[in-house]
Scaffold this motif. Structure first.
Motif, short mmCIF file in Angstrom:
data_model
loop_
_atom_site.label_atom_id
_atom_site.label_comp_id
_atom_site.label_asym_id
_atom_site.label_seq_id
_atom_site.Cartn_x
_atom_site.Cartn_y
_atom_site.Cartn_z
N ALA A 1 7.36 9.94 10.05
CA ALA A 1 8.07 10.44 11.20
C ALA A 1 8.00 9.22 12.47
N PRO A 2 9.49 9.57 13.41
CA PRO A 2 9.68 8.36 13.99
C PRO A 2 8.28 8.03 14.85
N GLY A 3 8.35 6.40 14.63
CA GLY A 3 7.44 6.32 15.77
C GLY A 3 6.30 6.39 14.99
N LYS A 4 6.24 7.01 14.33
CA LYS A 4 4.45 7.10 13.39
C LYS A 4 4.33 6.15 12.39
N ARG A 5 2.98 6.42 12.10
CA ARG A 5 2.05 5.63 11.07
C ARG A 5 2.44 6.78 9.69
N PRO A 6 3.29 6.29 8.52
CA PRO A 6 3.28 6.94 7.35
C PRO A 6 2.21 7.10 6.91
N LEU A 7 1.93 8.49 7.05
CA LEU A 7 0.46 8.88 5.94
C LEU A 7 0.55 9.25 4.12
N THR A 8 -0.52 8.08 3.62
CA THR A 8 0.28 8.65 2.08
C THR A 8 -1.10 10.10 1.72
N PHE B 1 -0.29 18.08 9.13
CA PHE B 1 -0.90 16.56 9.07
C PHE B 1 -0.76 16.62 10.35
N ARG B 2 -1.46 14.96 11.21
CA ARG B 2 -1.37 14.72 12.38
C ARG B 2 -1.15 13.17 11.87
N LEU B 3 -0.12 12.63 12.73
CA LEU B 3 0.25 11.35 12.33
C LEU B 3 -0.47 10.06 13.59
N ASP B 4 -0.55 9.07 13.33
CA ASP B 4 -0.96 8.21 14.01
C ASP B 4 0.48 7.53 14.95
N PRO B 5 0.22 7.13 15.97
CA PRO B 5 1.44 6.24 16.47
C PRO B 5 0.80 4.91 15.36
N VAL B 6 2.24 4.35 15.70
CA VAL B 6 2.69 2.60 14.91
C VAL B 6 1.65 1.96 15.17
#
Ligand SMILES: [Fe+2]
Length: 266
Positions: A199-206, A261-266
């Motif tokens: 997602a824009p502005g978020k760290r990708p999660l694998t 899923f919960r994404l961290d910010p970049v």
């Protein structure tokens, strides 16, 4: 870029550890020579990604996950192919007209750390089929089968209709497989879905998600299972049990599984 100092420290430690184990096990010249031949064969067979991802990636991934506050990750493994078809949720993964397997509806929401849904996120999903085969890597499933970049809706939700993947054995015919046989280990991975969530502005999660009650959850050859990544499978067609994933009860079940899923910010 890794500094010269860190390069020297990390490599020096790894080499010291290997040399220490050579002493510990009194490795002979014949064993050393056969290990050298085997390493050459790994390269010739193109199995470096397979070998490294199965035996070492989980440790690197665990360290990376400790640096996250959002959802934990899991290893990528060697079967990702970029550029899969883009689909809007809700959707059905590209599949053969007669795709074997039991139906699975996998749904959830992509959120940021505050719980705010993230519309327009991408769940880049790939999986083995009901016989444990991946498209692009096995001859049968056609390219693109059971792979897609799924875009979440205006509420950050995704709903993906697919089939339950089967547990599978990593390749046995090459040098990685031969090593496993020589050591008397097994080649199995538990059934799982793979995904990269962006997602824009978020760290990708694998990550990978597994299914409760499945085989090899405690004994994954890749050592990648984490308890928080094991999904409950709800059977929707009135039958009981969670036995669909091994195909033992036929291939006509219908299941649902959910995960946010919960994404961290970049
Ligand atoms: Fe896999």
């Amino acid at each position: 870029m890794t500094t010269q100092q860190r390069t020297a420290e990390v490599l020096g430690d790894i080499f010291a550890a290997v040399n220490e184990r050579i002493v510990k096990h009194s490795v002979t010249y014949e064993e050393y020579q056969s290990a050298k031949d085997w390493l050459i064969r790994i390269g010739e067979a193109g199995e470096w990604p397979l070998f490294l991802d199965v035996f070492f990636e989980h440790t690197v991934e665990n360290l990376a996950s400790q640096r996250r506050s959002g959802s934990t990750g899991c290893i990528e493994g060697p079967y990702y192919v970029p550029g899969a078809r883009q689909l809007d949720s809700p959707c059905t993964l590209p599949q053969r007209p007669d795709e074997p397997g039991e139906k699975l509806v996998f749904s959830g929401t992509v959120r940021d750390l505050d719980g705010t849904p993230l519309p327009g996120s991408i769940v880049d999903i790939w999986q083995a089929d009901a016989y444990g085969y991946y498209s692009h890597f096995h001859p049968d499933p056609p390219d693109g089968n059971l792979r897609a970049n799924v875009r979440t809706d205006e509420h950050g939700r995704f709903e993906i209709t697919t089939v339950l993947p089967a547990p599978y054995e990593i390749p046995k015919e090459g040098p990685t497989g031969a090593m496993i046989i020589a050591a008397g280990w097994h080649h199995w991975r538990p059934a799982h879905l793979h995904m990269m969530v962006r997602a824009p502005g978020k760290r990708p999660l694998t990550s990978q998600l597994f299914f409760a009650g499945g085989n090899y959850l405690d004994d994954d050859v890749a050592g990648a299972v984490k308890p928080e990544l094991i999904l409950r499978l709800d059977r929707l067609d009135g039958q009981d049990g969670q036995d669909g994933q091994d195909g033992q009860d036929g291939l006509d079940g219908h299941y649902a599984a959910g995960y946010d899923f919960r994404l961290d910010p970049v």
